[in-house]
Design a protein around this motif. Structure first.
Motif, PDB file in Angstrom:
ATOM      1  N   UNK A  32     -11.325 -19.737  -0.848  1.00  0.00           N
ATOM      2  CA  UNK A  32     -10.587 -19.593  -0.215  1.00  0.00           C
ATOM      3  C   UNK A  32     -11.421 -20.669   0.935  1.00  0.00           C
ATOM      4  N   UNK A  33     -12.436 -19.363   1.466  1.00  0.00           N
ATOM      5  CA  UNK A  33     -13.366 -20.194   2.838  1.00  0.00           C
ATOM      6  C   UNK A  33     -14.085 -21.886   2.537  1.00  0.00           C
ATOM      7  N   UNK A  34     -13.597 -21.839   1.290  1.00  0.00           N
ATOM      8  CA  UNK A  34     -14.425 -23.111   0.914  1.00  0.00           C
ATOM      9  C   UNK A  34     -13.361 -24.646   0.989  1.00  0.00           C
ATOM     10  N   UNK A  35     -12.197 -24.032   0.980  1.00  0.00           N
ATOM     11  CA  UNK A  35     -11.311 -25.207   0.328  1.00  0.00           C
ATOM     12  C   UNK A  35     -10.467 -25.183   1.548  1.00  0.00           C
ATOM     13  N   UNK A  36     -10.608 -24.527   2.633  1.00  0.00           N
ATOM     14  CA  UNK A  36     -10.329 -24.580   3.927  1.00  0.00           C
ATOM     15  C   UNK A  36     -10.978 -25.506   4.869  1.00  0.00           C
ATOM     16  N   UNK A  37     -12.711 -25.531   4.351  1.00  0.00           N
ATOM     17  CA  UNK A  37     -14.352 -26.039   4.722  1.00  0.00           C
ATOM     18  C   UNK A  37     -13.400 -27.722   4.792  1.00  0.00           C
ATOM     19  N   UNK A  38     -13.331 -27.637   3.215  1.00  0.00           N
ATOM     20  CA  UNK A  38     -12.829 -29.092   2.627  1.00  0.00           C
ATOM     21  C   UNK A  38     -12.089 -29.950   3.030  1.00  0.00           C
ATOM     22  N   UNK A  39     -11.310 -28.837   3.741  1.00  0.00           N
ATOM     23  CA  UNK A  39      -9.951 -29.172   4.158  1.00  0.00           C
ATOM     24  C   UNK A  39     -10.133 -29.768   5.262  1.00  0.00           C
ATOM     25  N   UNK A  40     -10.663 -28.924   6.493  1.00  0.00           N
ATOM     26  CA  UNK A  40     -11.282 -29.749   7.161  1.00  0.00           C
ATOM     27  C   UNK A  40     -12.009 -30.784   7.289  1.00  0.00           C
ATOM     28  N   UNK A  41     -13.682 -31.664   6.588  1.00  0.00           N
ATOM     29  CA  UNK A  41     -13.989 -32.448   6.163  1.00  0.00           C
ATOM     30  C   UNK A  41     -13.170 -33.345   6.353  1.00  0.00           C
ATOM     31  N   UNK A  88     -16.036 -25.189  10.366  1.00  0.00           N
ATOM     32  CA  UNK A  88     -17.327 -25.605  10.251  1.00  0.00           C
ATOM     33  C   UNK A  88     -17.374 -26.907   8.826  1.00  0.00           C
ATOM     34  N   UNK A  89     -16.189 -27.052   8.275  1.00  0.00           N
ATOM     35  CA  UNK A  89     -15.971 -29.042   7.440  1.00  0.00           C
ATOM     36  C   UNK A  89     -15.640 -29.526   8.772  1.00  0.00           C
ATOM     37  N   UNK A  90     -14.709 -29.367  10.001  1.00  0.00           N
ATOM     38  CA  UNK A  90     -15.259 -30.574  10.673  1.00  0.00           C
ATOM     39  C   UNK A  90     -16.614 -30.937  11.735  1.00  0.00           C
ATOM     40  N   UNK A  91     -16.963 -29.749  11.656  1.00  0.00           N
ATOM     41  CA  UNK A  91     -19.001 -30.385  12.281  1.00  0.00           C
ATOM     42  C   UNK A  91     -19.537 -30.453  11.220  1.00  0.00           C
ATOM     43  N   UNK A  92     -19.215 -30.282   9.731  1.00  0.00           N
ATOM     44  CA  UNK A  92     -19.994 -30.790   8.491  1.00  0.00           C
ATOM     45  C   UNK A  92     -19.681 -32.557   8.996  1.00  0.00           C
ATOM     46  N   UNK A  93     -18.839 -33.029   9.853  1.00  0.00           N
ATOM     47  CA  UNK A  93     -18.923 -34.674   9.741  1.00  0.00           C
ATOM     48  C   UNK A  93     -19.198 -35.180  10.863  1.00  0.00           C
ATOM     49  N   UNK A  98     -20.172 -30.988  20.693  1.00  0.00           N
ATOM     50  CA  UNK A  98     -20.658 -29.384  21.189  1.00  0.00           C
ATOM     51  C   UNK A  98     -19.633 -28.734  20.872  1.00  0.00           C
ATOM     52  N   UNK A  99     -20.017 -27.911  21.177  1.00  0.00           N
ATOM     53  CA  UNK A  99     -19.115 -26.670  20.244  1.00  0.00           C
ATOM     54  C   UNK A  99     -18.422 -25.333  21.237  1.00  0.00           C
ATOM     55  N   UNK A 100     -17.131 -25.236  21.019  1.00  0.00           N
ATOM     56  CA  UNK A 100     -16.405 -24.129  21.873  1.00  0.00           C
ATOM     57  C   UNK A 100     -15.737 -22.751  20.545  1.00  0.00           C
ATOM     58  N   UNK A 101     -15.373 -22.262  21.569  1.00  0.00           N
ATOM     59  CA  UNK A 101     -14.862 -20.699  20.356  1.00  0.00           C
ATOM     60  C   UNK A 101     -14.173 -19.388  21.754  1.00  0.00           C
ATOM     61  N   UNK A 102     -13.004 -19.340  21.045  1.00  0.00           N
ATOM     62  CA  UNK A 102     -12.186 -19.082  21.763  1.00  0.00           C
ATOM     63  C   UNK A 102     -11.559 -17.876  21.206  1.00  0.00           C
TER      64      UNK A 102
END
Length: 219
Positions: A32-41, A88-93, A98-102
């Motif tokens: 599940x996590x990997x599929x979200x990550x791949x979708x982010x990519x 993570x998927x977006x950051x792969x590309x 820079x990064x922000x978290x909320x």
């Protein structure tokens, strides 16, 4: 707001979305996590086509080559905790971003069918003249996305804003379109029509945070 619904064109993304929805396959939390990550990519790749590029000469072992490279200063902001695999998927590309978290969550008062969005934790770099990519896998009512952006305002004014989600409800899409500038882009893998009485997307896929990281304690 500019809507980019990737479900309007058939691609391998269909498979990842189907697996995330499937009540049997989604029991595999790592998948599940990997599929979200791949979708982010995939969403990140499509988003990249709308960014600004500049030409740069690259030295190779045998000479030189000209390449058009992204010239935007990017800040990726994700809403914890469900947003981590998408981030993570977006950051792969966008590996130089820079990064922000909320942290933003639904707080139910007396009525379990009504809620407000509570923001408790925020870490963010300067946003002035940056390209902000705001990521939340589930765009249900749209309130989390709007509340997050309001919380980011003290950190500066981005020159461009991109919203990224995996699954949204039409109501959420309509809500954010009213609260973001007309030049904002929403990149989404698919849009469902309905929300139930508790504000969850139907058919959706359930609670993305629980499916990715386990059920949270209720208190």
């Amino acid at each position: 707001m500019h809507l980019h619904n990737l479900a309007e064109t058939n691609s391998i993304l269909n498979t990842f979305i189907a697996e995330m929805r499937d009540v049997n396959i989604q029991k595999d939390t790592m998948r599940f996590r990997r599929n979200i990550e791949r979708t982010g990519e995939i969403l990140g790749y499509e988003l990249s086509k709308s960014l600004n590029f500049s030409n740069k000469e690259i030295t190779t072992p045998l000479g030189s080559a000209n390449s058009n490279l992204i010239s935007d200063d990017i800040v990726l902001c994700s809403i914890l905790r469900a947003g981590v695999p998408l981030h993570n998927g977006l950051l792969n590309y966008f590996d130089n971003a820079e990064n922000a978290f909320i942290s933003a969550y639904r707080h139910h008062k007396d009525n379990p069918e009504s809620f407000e969005i509570i923001v408790e934790y925020l870490a963010c770099p300067d946003l002035n003249n940056k390209t902000l990519i705001l990521a939340d896998p589930m765009l249900a009512t749209g309130q989390s996305m709007v509340s997050t952006f309001e919380a980011l305002k003290p950190f500066g004014t981005p020159k461009n804003i991109h919203l990224v989600s995996v699954i949204g409800a039409q109501e959420g899409v309509d809500f954010v379109s009213k609260h973001f500038d007309t030049n904002t882009h929403l990149w989404i893998a698919t849009v469902d029509e309905a929300l139930n009485e508790k504000g969850y997307i139907v058919p959706g896929l359930g609670d993305a945070g629980d499916l990715a990281f386990g059920q949270k304690l209720q208190h």
